[in-house]
Design a protein around this motif. Structure first.
Motif, PDB file in Angstrom:
ATOM      1  N   ASN A  27      37.023  29.798  27.617  1.00  0.00           N
ATOM      2  CA  ASN A  27      36.974  30.561  28.863  1.00  0.00           C
ATOM      3  C   ASN A  27      36.588  29.718  30.053  1.00  0.00           C
ATOM      4  O   ASN A  27      35.724  30.057  30.840  1.00  0.00           O
ATOM      5  N   GLU A  28      37.251  28.612  30.128  1.00  0.00           N
ATOM      6  CA  GLU A  28      37.057  27.702  31.242  1.00  0.00           C
ATOM      7  C   GLU A  28      38.054  28.131  32.326  1.00  0.00           C
ATOM      8  O   GLU A  28      39.207  28.433  32.030  1.00  0.00           O
ATOM      9  N   ARG A  29      37.603  28.163  33.584  1.00  0.00           N
ATOM     10  CA  ARG A  29      38.513  28.543  34.665  1.00  0.00           C
ATOM     11  C   ARG A  29      39.005  27.294  35.364  1.00  0.00           C
ATOM     12  O   ARG A  29      38.204  26.452  35.767  1.00  0.00           O
ATOM     13  N   GLN A  31      42.027  25.774  38.291  1.00  0.00           N
ATOM     14  CA  GLN A  31      42.987  26.141  39.331  1.00  0.00           C
ATOM     15  C   GLN A  31      44.271  25.360  39.091  1.00  0.00           C
ATOM     16  O   GLN A  31      44.250  24.125  39.008  1.00  0.00           O
ATOM     17  N   HIS A  37      45.065  30.712  39.211  1.00  0.00           N
ATOM     18  CA  HIS A  37      43.904  30.264  38.437  1.00  0.00           C
ATOM     19  C   HIS A  37      44.123  30.673  36.982  1.00  0.00           C
ATOM     20  O   HIS A  37      44.563  31.785  36.711  1.00  0.00           O
ATOM     21  N   LEU A  39      42.414  31.213  33.170  1.00  0.00           N
ATOM     22  CA  LEU A  39      41.198  31.374  32.390  1.00  0.00           C
ATOM     23  C   LEU A  39      41.583  30.952  30.973  1.00  0.00           C
ATOM     24  O   LEU A  39      42.271  31.686  30.253  1.00  0.00           O
ATOM     25  N   ASN A  44      45.090  32.538  26.714  1.00  0.00           N
ATOM     26  CA  ASN A  44      44.998  32.228  28.141  1.00  0.00           C
ATOM     27  C   ASN A  44      45.368  33.443  29.002  1.00  0.00           C
ATOM     28  O   ASN A  44      46.309  34.175  28.679  1.00  0.00           O
ATOM     29  N   ALA A  46      45.765  34.542  33.386  1.00  0.00           N
ATOM     30  CA  ALA A  46      45.921  33.912  34.695  1.00  0.00           C
ATOM     31  C   ALA A  46      45.643  34.932  35.791  1.00  0.00           C
ATOM     32  O   ALA A  46      45.950  36.124  35.651  1.00  0.00           O
ATOM     33  N   ARG A  69      34.836  38.687  30.778  1.00  0.00           N
ATOM     34  CA  ARG A  69      34.954  37.317  31.295  1.00  0.00           C
ATOM     35  C   ARG A  69      36.006  37.249  32.414  1.00  0.00           C
ATOM     36  O   ARG A  69      35.853  36.498  33.383  1.00  0.00           O
ATOM     37  N   VAL A  70      37.040  38.035  32.260  1.00  0.00           N
ATOM     38  CA  VAL A  70      38.048  38.100  33.331  1.00  0.00           C
ATOM     39  C   VAL A  70      37.416  38.678  34.596  1.00  0.00           C
ATOM     40  O   VAL A  70      37.604  38.162  35.707  1.00  0.00           O
ATOM     41  N   ALA A  73      35.355  36.131  36.361  1.00  0.00           N
ATOM     42  CA  ALA A  73      36.189  35.172  37.098  1.00  0.00           C
ATOM     43  C   ALA A  73      36.711  35.800  38.389  1.00  0.00           C
ATOM     44  O   ALA A  73      36.741  35.157  39.441  1.00  0.00           O
ATOM     45  N   GLU A  76      33.930  35.833  40.881  1.00  0.00           N
ATOM     46  CA  GLU A  76      33.681  34.499  41.441  1.00  0.00           C
ATOM     47  C   GLU A  76      34.729  34.143  42.502  1.00  0.00           C
ATOM     48  O   GLU A  76      34.438  33.441  43.470  1.00  0.00           O
TER      49      GLU A  76
END
Ligand code: ZN
Length: 322
Positions: A27-29, A31, A37, A39, A44, A46, A69-70, A73, A76
């Motif tokens: 779960n790394e974001r 760009q 972006h 995730l 995966n 997006a 988690r979405v 993101a 953020e």
């Protein structure tokens, strides 16, 4: 993808290899372009910035934890989802919808035909994996049966405008019966039309429902002008042609294994022989049934190609190389 509660997802599963996210989601974001972006995780997702604080979410992950988690993101990035596009109906790609719709009741879910019906009635996935019969309970865990989601709009391939953004929905049916990919802001969100190289190495029998469709989809996406491609499972890459070629080779290898195994035996024996030849171990019922569905997709396609025949005799359906 699918697998019994409390155990890690089955590896080597068909489903999407995904359906076999054997490593913990990162779960790394990251760009990928000005507006896109990703995730990255076991599957995966997006987020596309549509301008004005609105977003398009492409796939929502496996469950409410993934949905959370979405949401984090989105927070953020300061974005609110206007549309959630579910590219196909496998549980690991739309399982976050229900959670996200509770948080964002204004969001509209889009999905392609056929896939939309499974998203609305997710029991259909375990049902089809068990030949249409009442599924074994092992096939109804969250890996194979997500929480139901409404679909507000059924969409097909073609151009769409959302906010300030033009995007192209591309017909990439094959992995799933009516799968879509998305080309937006120079990024190809291939979803499960393409798997990353590491995923292919790990799952030599990638889940398929329409092998001829898959091969056509590889051709179609290979010519797309994209600076970055995000597969449904695996890392983003700038080498779209190379990724499409690797996926085609994986399908050709799997087809050859199924064809070689079709020596006048039933589909379940073809499955046992082909998976042994590909080095796949099946230790649970979800994996077994995912792979059996995939083998049926290969047998049907090989028969269309005149490479195998189906012979019904003495109460047995035998598959034999032509
Ligand atoms: Zn899938």
């Amino acid at each position: 993808m699918p697998q019994p509660e409390g155990t890690p997802p089955p590896a080597g599963a068909a489903g999407d290899p995904e359906r076999a996210a054997a490593t913990p989601p990162r779960n790394e974001r990251v760009q990928l372009s000005e507006r896109v972006h990703a995730l990255l995780g076991g599957v995966n997702c997006a987020i596309v910035d549509l301008g004005g604080g609105a977003a398009l979410l492409v796939d929502s992950g496996q469950d409410k934890d993934h949905g959370r988690r979405v949401r984090k993101a989105l927070d953020e990035l300061g974005l609110t989802p206007q549309v959630v596009l579910s590219t196909h109906s496998h549980a690991d790609h739309f399982g976050g919808n229900a959670y996200l719709l509770r948080r964002y009741p204004e969001a509209q879910v889009w999905a392609p035909e056929v896939e939309a019906e499974v998203i609305r009635a997710p029991l259909l996935e375990p049902i089809y994996l068990f030949h249409g019969a009442k599924p074994l309970p092992e096939l109804t865990s969250k890996w194979l049966q997500a929480e139901a989601s409404p679909v507000h709009r059924v969409v097909a391939a073609g151009e769409q405008t959302l906010g300030e953004v033009r995007l192209e929905l591309i017909d990439v049916r094959g992995h799933a019966h009516r799968q879509l990919a998305v080309l937006v802001d120079g990024v190809l969100l291939a979803t499960d039309a393409l798997f990353g190289a590491a995923t292919l190495a790990r799952y030599p029998l990638p889940f398929a429902q329409d092998v001829g469709g898959q091969l056509a989809a590889f051709e179609r996406v290979a010519t797309v002008e994209a600076t970055v491609t995000l597969p449904g499972h695996g890392a983003p890459t700038e080498d779209l042609a190379g990724l499409a070629a690797a996926n085609r080779e994986a399908v050709e290898r799997a087809a050859a294994a199924v064809e070689a195994a079709a020596d006048g035996v039933g589909a379940e024996e073809v499955l046992a022989r082909a998976t042994a030849a590909l080095g796949i171990e099946m230790a649970d019922l979800p994996r077994y049934h995912l792979n059996l569905t995939t083998v049926m997709a290969y047998l049907g396609w090989l028969r269309e190609q005149g490479r195998v025949a189906a012979e019904l005799s003495g109460g047995r359906l035998a598959w034999r190389r032509a």
